[in-house]
Design an enzyme around this catalytic site. Structure first.
Site, PDB file in Angstrom:
ATOM      1  N   PRO A  76       0.827  -1.205   0.000  1.00 46.66           N
ATOM      2  CG  PRO A  76      -0.754  -1.572   1.649  1.00 46.66           C
ATOM      3  CD  PRO A  76       0.557  -2.076   1.139  1.00 46.66           C
ATOM      4  CD  GLU A  77       1.962   3.393  -4.486  1.00 49.48           C
ATOM      5  OE1 GLU A  77       1.990   4.592  -4.807  1.00 49.48           O
ATOM      6  OE2 GLU A  77       2.071   2.470  -5.319  1.00 49.48           O
TER       7      GLU A  77
ATOM      8  CE  LYS B 276       5.133   3.179   0.328  1.00 50.33           C
ATOM      9  NZ  LYS B 276       5.806   2.353  -0.687  1.00 50.33           N
TER      10      LYS B 276
ATOM     11  CD  GLN C 256       8.912  -4.589   7.703  1.00 51.68           C
ATOM     12  OE1 GLN C 256       8.486  -5.557   8.327  1.00 51.68           O
ATOM     13  NE2 GLN C 256      10.180  -4.233   7.758  1.00 51.68           N
TER      14      GLN C 256
ATOM     15  NE  ARG D  40      15.829   5.042   5.956  1.00 51.67           N
ATOM     16  CZ  ARG D  40      15.647   4.289   7.027  1.00 51.67           C
ATOM     17  NH1 ARG D  40      16.427   4.446   8.084  1.00 51.67           N
ATOM     18  NH2 ARG D  40      14.693   3.377   7.073  1.00 51.67           N
TER      19      ARG D  40
ATOM     20  CG  ASN E   6       5.402   0.862  -9.334  1.00 52.57           C
ATOM     21  OD1 ASN E   6       6.285   1.549  -9.861  1.00 52.57           O
ATOM     22  ND2 ASN E   6       4.804  -0.119  -9.982  1.00 52.57           N
TER      23      ASN E   6
ATOM     24  NE  ARG F  22       7.577  -2.117  -6.926  1.00 56.63           N
ATOM     25  CZ  ARG F  22       7.056  -1.306  -6.014  1.00 56.63           C
ATOM     26  NH1 ARG F  22       7.854  -0.524  -5.287  1.00 56.63           N
ATOM     27  NH2 ARG F  22       5.755  -1.280  -5.811  1.00 56.63           N
TER      28      ARG F  22
END
EC number: 3.2.2.-
Length: 263
Positions: free
Chosen positions: A2-3, A53, A70, A125, A169, A253
């Site tokens: 999932p985005e 995410k 994840q 990060r 993606n 991808r």
């Protein structure tokens, strides 16, 4: 995976179920989290935040549950007392009088204090979240042109959570189609108009996906609701130019694009 828009909608569903309600039972699968079960019972979930995410579940005693789904993790909302039929492995259960939220299969789960929240490696990060309403196209443009990102091909950059959190993606594919660019382009090579268009699309398309994806457009207002223009549409005609959409692989991808109008 999932985005950002899907993660945010999941967080909305979890919030709607248990936010502001006393927790009547708390259970964690991992031994290092067991001491927190009693500390959280009776507390409230005050907010569920997304950082790309990752989900941050904030409690009224100042603790925060960090979780990253994840590839396999998934949250579920059930009526309290219901026993779900699933083969997934339960990791977290947060129960209120009427609703319970469950986290299955995830392995990246931690409890953080307010101080630890500011120093967590992933949270340090990760870049600004595309669904953060405070983030502007002007700030995105500055980020695109920064020494860190200006020489990166978009094929990889738009998947890098350190650039902008929440992209993935399908968003990479749809954003580049919207602005007529390919995955091989770099920010340093774009003209001013292209930079401005990309900076806006990097925010507009994820936000449109979050607010409208899956809804029907009863008034038939073209473009009012999110839908895929090229993603998973290889072999079909491009609605912008009539060219045939193709599929290739970029940064390991699947990538969909129109060779006729993405130059």
């Amino acid at each position: 995976m999932p985005e950002g828009p899907e993660i945010r909608r999941a967080a909305d569903n979890l919030e709607a179920a248990i936010k502001g309600k006393p927790l009547t039972d708390v259970w964690f699968a991992f031994a290092q989290l067991k001491p927190y079960e009693s500390q959280l019972t009776g507390q409230l979930v005050t907010r569920i935040e997304t950082r790309g995410k990752a989900l941050l579940t904030h409690f009224s005693n100042g603790l925060t549950l960090y979780s990253h789904n994840q590839l396999y993790g998934v949250w579920r909302v059930i009526d309290t007392g219901e026993i779900p039929q699933t083969t997934r492995i339960l990791r977290v259960r947060l129960q209120t009088a009427d609703k319970t939220i469950l986290l299955y299969s995830a392995s990246d789960i931690e409890m953080l204090t307010a101080e630890q929240l500011t120093t967590h490696p992933f949270l340090q990060r990760v870049g600004p979240d595309v669904l953060d309403a405070r983030l502007t196209p002007e700030e995105v443009k500055v980020r695109l042109l920064s020494p860190r990102f200006r020489n990166r091909q978009f094929s990889g950059l738009l998947l890098d959570q350190a650039f902008l959190a929440g992209l993935g993606n399908y968003l990479r594919v749809e954003i580049l189609w919207q602005v007529g660019l390919t995955g091989q382009h770099k920010a340093k090579d774009l003209n001013e108009a292209q930079l401005n268009a990309l900076s806006h699309a990097l925010l507009d398309i994820p936000r449109l996906s979050y607010t409208t994806r899956g809804q029907s457009d009863e008034n038939k207002h073209h473009g009012a609701l999110f839908r895929f223009k090229v993603f998973h549409r290889d072999g079909e005609a491009c609605e912008r130019c009539g060219g045939i959409i193709e599929k290739t692989t970029l940064s390991s991808r699947p990538f969909y694009w129109c060779p006729h109008c993405q130059k």
